[in-house]
Design a protein around this motif. Structure first.
Motif, PDB file in Angstrom:
ATOM      1  N   ILE A   1       0.874  -1.173   0.000  1.00 20.14           N
ATOM      2  CA  ILE A   1       0.000   0.000   0.000  1.00 20.14           C
ATOM      3  C   ILE A   1       0.912   1.224   0.000  1.00 20.14           C
ATOM      4  O   ILE A   1       1.619   1.473   0.972  1.00 20.14           O
ATOM      5  CB  ILE A   1      -0.904   0.015   1.254  1.00 20.14           C
ATOM      6  N   THR A   2       0.925   1.984  -1.110  1.00 24.70           N
ATOM      7  CA  THR A   2       1.802   3.146  -1.182  1.00 24.70           C
ATOM      8  C   THR A   2       1.347   4.221  -0.206  1.00 24.70           C
ATOM      9  O   THR A   2       2.146   4.830   0.489  1.00 24.70           O
ATOM     10  CB  THR A   2       1.815   3.736  -2.604  1.00 24.70           C
ATOM     11  N   GLU A   3       0.033   4.463  -0.202  1.00 26.16           N
ATOM     12  CA  GLU A   3      -0.497   5.474   0.713  1.00 26.16           C
ATOM     13  C   GLU A   3      -1.881   5.058   1.167  1.00 26.16           C
ATOM     14  O   GLU A   3      -2.709   4.678   0.344  1.00 26.16           O
ATOM     15  CB  GLU A   3      -0.620   6.833   0.001  1.00 26.16           C
ATOM     16  N   VAL A   4      -2.126   5.114   2.452  1.00 24.31           N
ATOM     17  CA  VAL A   4      -3.478   4.882   2.933  1.00 24.31           C
ATOM     18  C   VAL A   4      -4.245   6.188   2.740  1.00 24.31           C
ATOM     19  O   VAL A   4      -3.772   7.239   3.166  1.00 24.31           O
ATOM     20  CB  VAL A   4      -3.471   4.495   4.424  1.00 24.31           C
ATOM     21  N   PRO A   5      -5.414   6.163   2.070  1.00 19.26           N
ATOM     22  CA  PRO A   5      -6.142   7.407   1.849  1.00 19.26           C
ATOM     23  C   PRO A   5      -6.422   8.128   3.178  1.00 19.26           C
ATOM     24  O   PRO A   5      -6.633   7.465   4.193  1.00 19.26           O
ATOM     25  CB  PRO A   5      -7.451   6.945   1.207  1.00 19.26           C
ATOM     26  N   LEU A   6      -6.424   9.421   3.150  1.00 21.46           N
ATOM     27  CA  LEU A   6      -6.692  10.277   4.311  1.00 21.46           C
ATOM     28  C   LEU A   6      -5.631  10.173   5.406  1.00 21.46           C
ATOM     29  O   LEU A   6      -4.939  11.116   5.725  1.00 21.46           O
ATOM     30  CB  LEU A   6      -8.078   9.978   4.921  1.00 21.46           C
TER      31      LEU A   6
ATOM     32  N   LYS B   1       2.366   4.959   5.028  1.00 22.12           N
ATOM     33  CA  LYS B   1       2.939   4.974   3.691  1.00 22.12           C
ATOM     34  C   LYS B   1       3.836   3.760   3.517  1.00 22.12           C
ATOM     35  O   LYS B   1       4.503   3.342   4.468  1.00 22.12           O
ATOM     36  CB  LYS B   1       3.750   6.253   3.472  1.00 22.12           C
ATOM     37  N   ASN B   2       3.890   3.238   2.282  1.00 21.21           N
ATOM     38  CA  ASN B   2       4.713   2.061   1.994  1.00 21.21           C
ATOM     39  C   ASN B   2       4.517   0.967   3.027  1.00 21.21           C
ATOM     40  O   ASN B   2       5.454   0.512   3.659  1.00 21.21           O
ATOM     41  CB  ASN B   2       6.196   2.432   1.954  1.00 21.21           C
ATOM     42  N   THR B   3       3.307   0.542   3.188  1.00 25.38           N
ATOM     43  CA  THR B   3       3.019  -0.393   4.265  1.00 25.38           C
ATOM     44  C   THR B   3       2.196  -1.575   3.751  1.00 25.38           C
ATOM     45  O   THR B   3       1.886  -1.668   2.563  1.00 25.38           O
ATOM     46  CB  THR B   3       2.299   0.338   5.408  1.00 25.38           C
ATOM     47  N   TYR B   4       1.910  -2.477   4.635  1.00 28.14           N
ATOM     48  CA  TYR B   4       1.110  -3.666   4.309  1.00 28.14           C
ATOM     49  C   TYR B   4       0.018  -3.803   5.356  1.00 28.14           C
ATOM     50  O   TYR B   4       0.205  -3.402   6.509  1.00 28.14           O
ATOM     51  CB  TYR B   4       1.989  -4.922   4.332  1.00 28.14           C
ATOM     52  N   ILE B   5      -1.094  -4.429   4.971  1.00 28.96           N
ATOM     53  CA  ILE B   5      -2.149  -4.581   5.986  1.00 28.96           C
ATOM     54  C   ILE B   5      -1.660  -5.439   7.140  1.00 28.96           C
ATOM     55  O   ILE B   5      -2.156  -5.347   8.252  1.00 28.96           O
ATOM     56  CB  ILE B   5      -3.468  -5.174   5.413  1.00 28.96           C
ATOM     57  N   THR B   6      -0.643  -6.275   6.873  1.00 30.74           N
ATOM     58  CA  THR B   6      -0.132  -7.143   7.931  1.00 30.74           C
ATOM     59  C   THR B   6       0.344  -6.340   9.138  1.00 30.74           C
ATOM     60  O   THR B   6       0.231  -6.797  10.273  1.00 30.74           O
ATOM     61  CB  THR B   6       1.023  -7.989   7.401  1.00 30.74           C
ATOM     62  N   THR B   7       0.868  -5.142   8.898  1.00 30.79           N
ATOM     63  CA  THR B   7       1.308  -4.299  10.009  1.00 30.79           C
ATOM     64  C   THR B   7       0.150  -4.002  10.947  1.00 30.79           C
ATOM     65  O   THR B   7       0.263  -4.130  12.166  1.00 30.79           O
ATOM     66  CB  THR B   7       1.871  -2.975   9.458  1.00 30.79           C
ATOM     67  N   TYR B   8      -0.993  -3.634  10.360  1.00 27.34           N
ATOM     68  CA  TYR B   8      -2.149  -3.295  11.195  1.00 27.34           C
ATOM     69  C   TYR B   8      -2.698  -4.537  11.875  1.00 27.34           C
ATOM     70  O   TYR B   8      -3.141  -4.492  13.027  1.00 27.34           O
ATOM     71  CB  TYR B   8      -3.211  -2.573  10.362  1.00 27.34           C
ATOM     72  N   VAL B   9      -2.635  -5.670  11.151  1.00 29.02           N
ATOM     73  CA  VAL B   9      -3.075  -6.924  11.764  1.00 29.02           C
ATOM     74  C   VAL B   9      -2.249  -7.197  13.021  1.00 29.02           C
ATOM     75  O   VAL B   9      -2.777  -7.597  14.058  1.00 29.02           O
ATOM     76  CB  VAL B   9      -2.949  -8.088  10.752  1.00 29.02           C
ATOM     77  N   GLY B  10      -0.947  -6.945  12.930  1.00 31.71           N
ATOM     78  CA  GLY B  10      -0.067  -7.147  14.088  1.00 31.71           C
ATOM     79  C   GLY B  10      -0.509  -6.326  15.276  1.00 31.71           C
ATOM     80  O   GLY B  10      -0.603  -6.838  16.397  1.00 31.71           O
ATOM     81  N   PHE B  11      -0.817  -5.040  15.038  1.00 25.59           N
ATOM     82  CA  PHE B  11      -1.236  -4.187  16.157  1.00 25.59           C
ATOM     83  C   PHE B  11      -2.583  -4.628  16.721  1.00 25.59           C
ATOM     84  O   PHE B  11      -2.807  -4.568  17.935  1.00 25.59           O
ATOM     85  CB  PHE B  11      -1.284  -2.716  15.717  1.00 25.59           C
ATOM     86  N   VAL B  12      -3.478  -5.076  15.833  1.00 27.98           N
ATOM     87  CA  VAL B  12      -4.778  -5.551  16.310  1.00 27.98           C
ATOM     88  C   VAL B  12      -4.584  -6.785  17.197  1.00 27.98           C
ATOM     89  O   VAL B  12      -5.191  -6.906  18.273  1.00 27.98           O
ATOM     90  CB  VAL B  12      -5.703  -5.876  15.110  1.00 27.98           C
ATOM     91  N   ILE B  13      -3.694  -7.697  16.760  1.00 21.69           N
ATOM     92  CA  ILE B  13      -3.429  -8.898  17.563  1.00 21.69           C
ATOM     93  C   ILE B  13      -2.893  -8.518  18.938  1.00 21.69           C
ATOM     94  O   ILE B  13      -3.281  -9.089  19.953  1.00 21.69           O
ATOM     95  CB  ILE B  13      -2.446  -9.822  16.810  1.00 21.69           C
ATOM     96  N   LEU B  14      -2.013  -7.526  18.948  1.00 26.08           N
ATOM     97  CA  LEU B  14      -1.455  -7.064  20.226  1.00 26.08           C
ATOM     98  C   LEU B  14      -2.557  -6.525  21.137  1.00 26.08           C
ATOM     99  O   LEU B  14      -2.642  -6.877  22.320  1.00 26.08           O
ATOM    100  CB  LEU B  14      -0.412  -5.979  19.984  1.00 26.08           C
ATOM    101  N   ALA B  15      -3.430  -5.679  20.556  1.00 27.86           N
ATOM    102  CA  ALA B  15      -4.494  -5.075  21.357  1.00 27.86           C
ATOM    103  C   ALA B  15      -5.414  -6.157  21.911  1.00 27.86           C
ATOM    104  O   ALA B  15      -5.749  -6.165  23.110  1.00 27.86           O
ATOM    105  CB  ALA B  15      -5.289  -4.091  20.494  1.00 27.86           C
TER     106      ALA B  15
END
Lengths: 319, 361
Positions: A133-138, A151-165
């Motif tokens: 994902i080059t840029e997440v809108p907004l 920026k320059n990210t993957y949904i996996t990063t957010y999945v990681g934080f969700v798992i942590l939470a």
């Protein structure tokens, strides 16, 4: 150091830290329930292998985030399947958990290479990376934070934080978490309070398998397009992060990011003029993450918060 | 000895359990071959069973040579297990031992050539022991989990050795270490027994060391103390054992064994060099299954090492039929898994038997 190098460093750190975070959280569920799972390494390999093979077969018809999400589910399922064998041996048979874990660690890479070569003729499983994902809108428009996280990210990063939470809430704020921790600290007491120790331990081990399998995929997607049947010791490093993180989600996050940052610096120091100007041999940089972990542990390990019953089979007669 | 006595004999029970477990693993392996290539599965399976014997005496000699390093790393892991420690760091200790041996073999030209290999081997023992001691000291004095430190020390050791090789004994054109020609191990007649094979005095040393470890662990007070600390640290301290010293010594001995394995392998005249790449030495990790198969008993580890070496040779020759040699690792993994179950099963039966006996009395 310019701002853009800083952003680059943070983005790179994510690629190392998030898989460690996910797998170490997985290991936490297992050890908190009282079962040591040293098969994290093997589980990562098998999760990465099967899900990337799935990706390899499906990418002619699918692409983008939907394929990545499906592959993640495949990785979760595969990891659970493998860890079931560990649970079965350690819980039903009260087997030595190190032996069973070692067996799975040996099995996973051999199975991945054997199957890949038998089916494809070559050891590597290749895939197309259509997930960046080059840029997440907004969100990417937020100053600083947007550049760091969106920026320059993957949904996996957010999945990681969700798992942590989720892990933090589950472990400390739910009845399930309390019971899980009780099984890892004093299973006899938990049993006498009416908790089904075997069931809790099964759940703990299966969650660890699910997350380790997922972690294998998450590790591979951003950094390569050819899986070679190995995850470079990340499963063992996750085990170290788990112990470094004292079996607590918050501290595991810190440990994973500390290690990821060190790893990034050691890999990318040539791009940082200040570090390059020091003239330190490259080998020393490569050692830094491992050396720093040992040094920190030397000063923080005096009081270990390891679950007291981790690694011991549950024996109801031992009250 | 009559049959009921034999059935009650403990070592008979564990040996027969091991054989059943191995047969199970072999059967699963055969099944995998059947699924992947039904026409040649039986031929492939026979090649596995024949192992080193596929290549005649030369194959057997190579099999012994391949078993040598994993017997030593197996001893390293097994010795630590016996003393209550999990040495996952044999890989780092192994490669440091290898470097020390090569360095002495190449650079210490002042030592007469007849003794150089012996000095080099001592160097590998010392290097491995020092690397193991780090984990031991941190465990004893700072309560740092030895599993983590030894994992970290594997990586640190690998990078350190790469650094040292490049700066001291580097063959630039091949990106690897210089051959320690002056310190190559003597063949000790093994080349007459097994013509054209790689085996040398290293295999004999590995077996002698294993017997020595058995004697230390089972027949000496020193070994008893180390094991006692493994069973119960507090009780040992109460009994007057210096438990910190014991932990450090255990890790040092484990490290020395792995280091010696590295020295022996890299002083063999088989073209084995330290390559300057970021890959951990696999021999260290292969010691874990060997130790487990040998039930951490030094004598058992000799046979486990030979067994794994035999199977790996089978995997090597099996490539003739285009089978993938990794099937051997799958089989060994399954054998280890079943042995975990069988150990648990055995202790379950023993508890039951004890309970039944208690009731009849």
């Amino acid at each position: 150091m310019t701002l853009s190098t800083f952003y680059f460093l943070v983005q790179q750190t994510m690629f190392y830290s998030i898989p460690l975070l996910i797998v170490a959280i997985g290991g936490m569920y297992s050890e908190r329930s009282g079962v040591v799972n040293i098969a994290l390494e093997g589980t990562m390999i098998i999760g990465a292998f099967v899900s990337l093979f799935f990706m390899n077969q499906m990418q002619a018809t699918m692409s983008g985030q939907s394929l990545l999400i499906l592959s993640m589910l495949v990785a979760v399922g595969t990891g659970m399947l493998l860890s079931f064998f560990h649970a079965y041996a350690s819980i039903n048979f009260k087997a030595n958990q190190v032996i069973s874990g070692t067996a799975l660690n040996l099995f996973a890479p051999a199975f991945a290479i054997f199957t890949a070569r038998m089916l494809n003729g070559v050891q590597q499983v290749t895939f197309l990376n259509t997930y960046r994902i080059t840029e997440v809108p907004l969100l990417s428009k937020i100053p600083i934070l947007g550049d760091l996280l969106f920026k320059n990210t993957y949904i996996t990063t957010y999945v990681g934080f969700v798992i942590l939470a989720i892990a933090t809430i589950v472990l400390y704020k739910t009845r399930f978490g309390l019971r899980l921790r009780a099984c890892g600290e004093h299973p006899q007491a938990a049993d006498s309070a009416g908790i089904n120790v075997r069931k809790m331990r099964y759940i703990g081990v299966l969650i660890s398998g699910a997350l380790a399998g997922l972690g294998g995929l998450v590790l591979m997607v951003p950094v390569t397009t050819a899986f070679d049947g190995q995850v470079g010791g990340y499963g063992f490093l996750a085990l170290a992060v788990l112990i470094f993180g004292q079996w607590r989600p918050g501290r595991i996050l810190f440990a994973a990011f500390f290690f990821g940052l060190m790893k990034t610096i050691s890999a990318a120091y040539t791009g940082i003029p200040f570090l390059l100007s020091l003239g330190i041999p490259s080998y020393l940089f490569k050692m830094t993450p491992y050396l720093a972990t040992i040094i920190i542990l030397t000063f923080t390990s005096k009081k270990s918060a390891a679950p007291k019953a981790a690694g011991e089979p549950y024996d109801p007669g031992k009250r | 000895m009559n049959i009921s006595k034999l059935l009650n004999n403990r070592s008979f029970k564990s040996v027969s359990a091991s054989i059943i477990v191995i047969l199970l693993g072999l059967m699963v392996g055969y099944l995998i071959l059947l699924i992947s290539n039904p026409r040649q599965a039986t031929d492939g399976f026979i090649i596995i069973l024949k192992g080193g014997f596929n290549g005649g005496l030369r194959g057997v000699g190579n099999m012994l040579h391949n078993s040598m390093p994993i017997i030593l790393t197996g001893l390293s892991v097994g010795f630590a297990f016996k003393t209550g420690l999990f040495n996952i760091g044999a890989s780092g200790q192994f490669i440091l031992g290898a470097f020390a041996a090569i360095y002495i073999g190449v650079r210490w030209t002042f030592i007469p050539i007849e003794f150089l290999w012996i000095v080099a081997l001592f160097g590998s023992i010392v290097a491995g022991a020092l690397w193991g001691a780090i984990s031991g000291i941190l465990k004893a004095y700072r309560n740092v989990n030895e599993v983590i430190t030894s994992i970290m020390l594997n990586y640190i050791g690998m990078y350190l050795v790469n650094f040292l090789v490049v700066n001291t004994v580097f063959d630039l054109t091949r990106n690897q270490s210089i051959s320690p020609i002056r310190a190559y191990l003597p063949r000790a007649g093994m080349n007459i027994l097994f013509p054209f094979s790689s085996v040398n005095v290293g295999f004999i040393i590995a077996v002698v060391v294993a017997i020595l470890m058995y004697i230390i662990l089972e027949k000496t007070t020193f070994g008893f103390e180390l094991k006692a600390v493994g069973y119960n640290r507090e009780a040992s301290r109460y009994a007057g054992i210096n438990e910190k010293k014991s932990i450090i010594l255990s890790m040092m001995i484990a490290g020395a064994l792995a280091g010696l394995g590295g020295g022996l392998l890299y002083l063999s005249s088989t073209g084995k060099h330290i390559e300057v790449v970021d890959i951990l030495a696999s021999e260290g990790f292969n010691g874990i299954p060997v130790a487990l198969l040998g039930l951490s008993n030094p004598l058992g580890i000799i046979f486990a090492g030979l067994f794994v070496g035999h199977m790996n040779m089978g995997g090597f020759y099996m490539q003739r039929l285009r089978f993938v040699p990794e099937v051997i690792d799958i089989m060994i993994a399954i054998i280890i898994y079943f042995s975990a179950l069988s150990l648990a099963f055995k202790s379950f039966i023993e508890t039951m038997a004890r309970k039944l006996r208690g009731k009849t009395l």
